[in-house]
Motif scaffolding. Structure first.
Motif, PDB file in Angstrom:
ATOM      1  N   GLN A  10       0.823  -1.200   0.000  1.00 21.45           N
ATOM      2  CA  GLN A  10       0.000   0.000   0.000  1.00 21.45           C
ATOM      3  C   GLN A  10       0.863   1.258   0.000  1.00 21.45           C
ATOM      4  O   GLN A  10       0.518   2.261  -0.632  1.00 21.45           O
ATOM      5  CB  GLN A  10      -0.936  -0.014   1.210  1.00 21.45           C
ATOM      6  N   ARG A  11       1.987   1.208   0.698  1.00 21.09           N
ATOM      7  CA  ARG A  11       2.888   2.372   0.727  1.00 21.09           C
ATOM      8  C   ARG A  11       3.450   2.651  -0.667  1.00 21.09           C
ATOM      9  O   ARG A  11       3.542   3.804  -1.086  1.00 21.09           O
ATOM     10  CB  ARG A  11       4.021   2.120   1.711  1.00 21.09           C
ATOM     11  N   VAL A  12       3.813   1.601  -1.381  1.00 17.63           N
ATOM     12  CA  VAL A  12       4.345   1.791  -2.741  1.00 17.63           C
ATOM     13  C   VAL A  12       3.277   2.412  -3.633  1.00 17.63           C
ATOM     14  O   VAL A  12       3.542   3.356  -4.385  1.00 17.63           O
ATOM     15  CB  VAL A  12       4.839   0.456  -3.319  1.00 17.63           C
ATOM     16  N   LEU A  22      -6.173  -0.714  -4.321  1.00 19.68           N
ATOM     17  CA  LEU A  22      -6.790   0.590  -4.529  1.00 19.68           C
ATOM     18  C   LEU A  22      -7.998   0.779  -3.613  1.00 19.68           C
ATOM     19  O   LEU A  22      -8.168   1.830  -2.981  1.00 19.68           O
ATOM     20  CB  LEU A  22      -7.225   0.752  -5.981  1.00 19.68           C
ATOM     21  N   HIS A  23      -8.830  -0.224  -3.512  1.00 21.60           N
ATOM     22  CA  HIS A  23     -10.030  -0.099  -2.687  1.00 21.60           C
ATOM     23  C   HIS A  23      -9.673  -0.005  -1.205  1.00 21.60           C
ATOM     24  O   HIS A  23     -10.366   0.660  -0.432  1.00 21.60           O
ATOM     25  CB  HIS A  23     -10.972  -1.267  -2.955  1.00 21.60           C
ATOM     26  N   ALA A  24      -8.590  -0.653  -0.793  1.00 14.14           N
ATOM     27  CA  ALA A  24      -8.139  -0.529   0.593  1.00 14.14           C
ATOM     28  C   ALA A  24      -7.701   0.900   0.893  1.00 14.14           C
ATOM     29  O   ALA A  24      -8.036   1.463   1.943  1.00 14.14           O
ATOM     30  CB  ALA A  24      -6.997  -1.513   0.854  1.00 14.14           C
ATOM     31  N   LEU A  25      -6.961   1.506  -0.030  1.00 17.94           N
ATOM     32  CA  LEU A  25      -6.531   2.904   0.146  1.00 17.94           C
ATOM     33  C   LEU A  25      -7.729   3.843   0.119  1.00 17.94           C
ATOM     34  O   LEU A  25      -7.751   4.848   0.831  1.00 17.94           O
ATOM     35  CB  LEU A  25      -5.534   3.279  -0.949  1.00 17.94           C
ATOM     36  N   GLU A  26      -8.733   3.517  -0.697  1.00 16.54           N
ATOM     37  CA  GLU A  26      -9.926   4.356  -0.754  1.00 16.54           C
ATOM     38  C   GLU A  26     -10.707   4.271   0.554  1.00 16.54           C
ATOM     39  O   GLU A  26     -11.203   5.285   1.053  1.00 16.54           O
ATOM     40  CB  GLU A  26     -10.808   3.942  -1.928  1.00 16.54           C
TER      41      GLU A  26
END
Length: 421
Positions: free
Chosen positions: A198-200, A269-273
């Motif tokens: 997720q950081r990347v 993407l959905h986790a970051l959202e």
């Protein structure tokens, strides 16, 4: 009776006064008798009667008490349209006399440097010259603006706007620069809560956003058309078509180089959202040889930007100065100003921008009023027989704001583009 001047199109406004006919109307709307109103305000029955007859004019402290008792804003009593407030309007809204304001200011370093007293407060409000060399120094009046905002319990931008309306010939006060701090604890914590993958993703989205911003800047320098930031900040992530036909987007190439672009991209993407770090959207685009295909777009949020900067060891982005506009509102103001004497038809501006920029608007009843940088003016038929239409124009303050801070905005928003919303 205290006075105020409003410089709209270069003309002074009437002296500030409570419209006595409104007191009775508002009292009756509130379901109060004169005696009940007197009890709430803390005056006698006869004083209320004299106010309603126009024989007495309420003092500043009583204007505020009247508004509170009637459940209205002080502007409802004085007839001051939202977005046209002057310095005396703000003092009346706070329910303070000039003596009370001076006493509070003298307890501050800014007030002490200017040797503030009630006479100077009144001179300031009447656009008269104020004695004292420091009153000619924008950095000194800038500190005073900050203290006035604290005394009147309003945003700094309201005092700055009121100052520039009241004293249009003065050099605008120069607010002290905000200190730049390191990343916030919440931003650091947000970054630490992410896994390596997720950081990347978040870091690469930030880098692509910056590259796109640089590209927009270059287009502007070459006189090319630049879309509003709300559009170009939505970065293409993927196309719903075979990669052997459409290839990879720039973001996908970045993630492939980092070794994290695979079938789990959507889940990441959905986790970051879900964490509020990015926004994911869909649209359709035409691809040569394929036709219309779905496209996934990503946009980094303010929180996401802060987390990524914290993780990359970068200092926090400086906040927009209190008296300046966001990129979106600056674009709207530029668009109206660019229309010149012709103005924009009233239908060409819609949305929330009016509640932050237009005379007569405020976001909510109890919210702070708009900036008053634009206004609707009638366009009359030949012979002034009737109004043909209404058009948006920049007010005197809006034009003054542009002239005073254009160089600052150019540095802040090098790719800002006018917006209709």
């Amino acid at each position: 009776m205290k006075s105020s001047l409003e410089f709209s199109r270069g003309m002074p406004r009437r002296l500030l006064a409570v419209e006595h006919t409104k007191i009775r109307v508002l009292r009756e709307q509130a379901g109060l008798t004169p005696q009940e109103l007197a009890d709430r305000v803390g005056v006698t029955y006869r004083v209320v009667v004299y106010w309603e007859e126009g024989r007495y004019v309420p003092e500043a402290r009583n204007v505020r008490r009247l508004a509170d008792a009637l459940g209205c804003a002080t502007a409802d009593l004085t007839g001051t349209p939202s977005g046209t407030e002057t310095l005396v309007d703000l003092r009346y809204g706070a329910g303070l006399t000039a003596e009370e304001v001076a006493t509070r200011l003298r307890a501050t370093a800014a007030g002490g440097d200017l040797f503030v007293d009630a006479h100077k407060i009144r001179s300031m409000e009447r656009n008269r010259q104020v004695s004292g060399w420091n009153w000619r120094k924008p950095e000194c009046t800038g500190r005073l603006v900050q203290q006035l905002a604290a005394v009147y319990e309003v945003p700094v931008r309201m005092v700055m706007d009121a100052w520039m309306r009241t004293r249009p010939a003065d050099e605008p006060p120069r607010l002290p620069e905000r200190e730049r701090y390191g990343p916030s604890a919440s931003a650091v914590e947000g970054w630490e809560d992410l896994n390596d993958r997720q950081r990347v993703y978040l870091g690469e989205i930030l880098r692509d956003d910056r590259m796109t911003e640089a590209e927009m800047w270059m287009r502007r320098q070459n006189q090319a058309r630049v879309s509003p930031a709300r559009q170009w900040r939505k970065l293409p992530f993927s196309l719903d078509a075979p990669t052997e036909v459409v290839g990879y987007t720039r973001l996908q190439q970045r993630l492939r180089s980092a070794g994290v672009h695979d079938q789990g991209a959507g889940a990441t993407l959905h986790a970051l959202e879900r964490l509020g770090l990015i926004k994911v959207a869909k649209d359709r685009v035409e691809v040569a040889g394929v036709g219309e295909v779905d496209r996934t777009l990503v946009e980094i949020t303010r929180l996401g930007r802060a987390c990524a900067r914290a993780g990359l060891g970068e200092p926090a982005e400086p906040a927009t100065p209190a008296h300046l506009l966001s990129e979106w509102l600056w674009g709207v103001l530029l668009r109206v100003a660019a229309a010149g004497l012709e103005g924009l038809h009233e239908s060409e501006l819609t949305g929330k921008s009016l509640f932050y920029l237009a005379v007569g608007y405020r976001p909510k009843r109890q919210a702070h009023p708009s900036r008053g940088f634009i206004e609707l003016r009638p366009r009359m038929a030949p012979g002034d027989t009737h109004v043909l239409e209404y058009r948006w124009h920049a007010t005197a303050l809006g034009q003054q704001h542009i002239a005073a801070y254009l160089h600052v905005y150019t540095d802040m928003y090098p790719v800002a583009a006018p917006s209709s919303q």
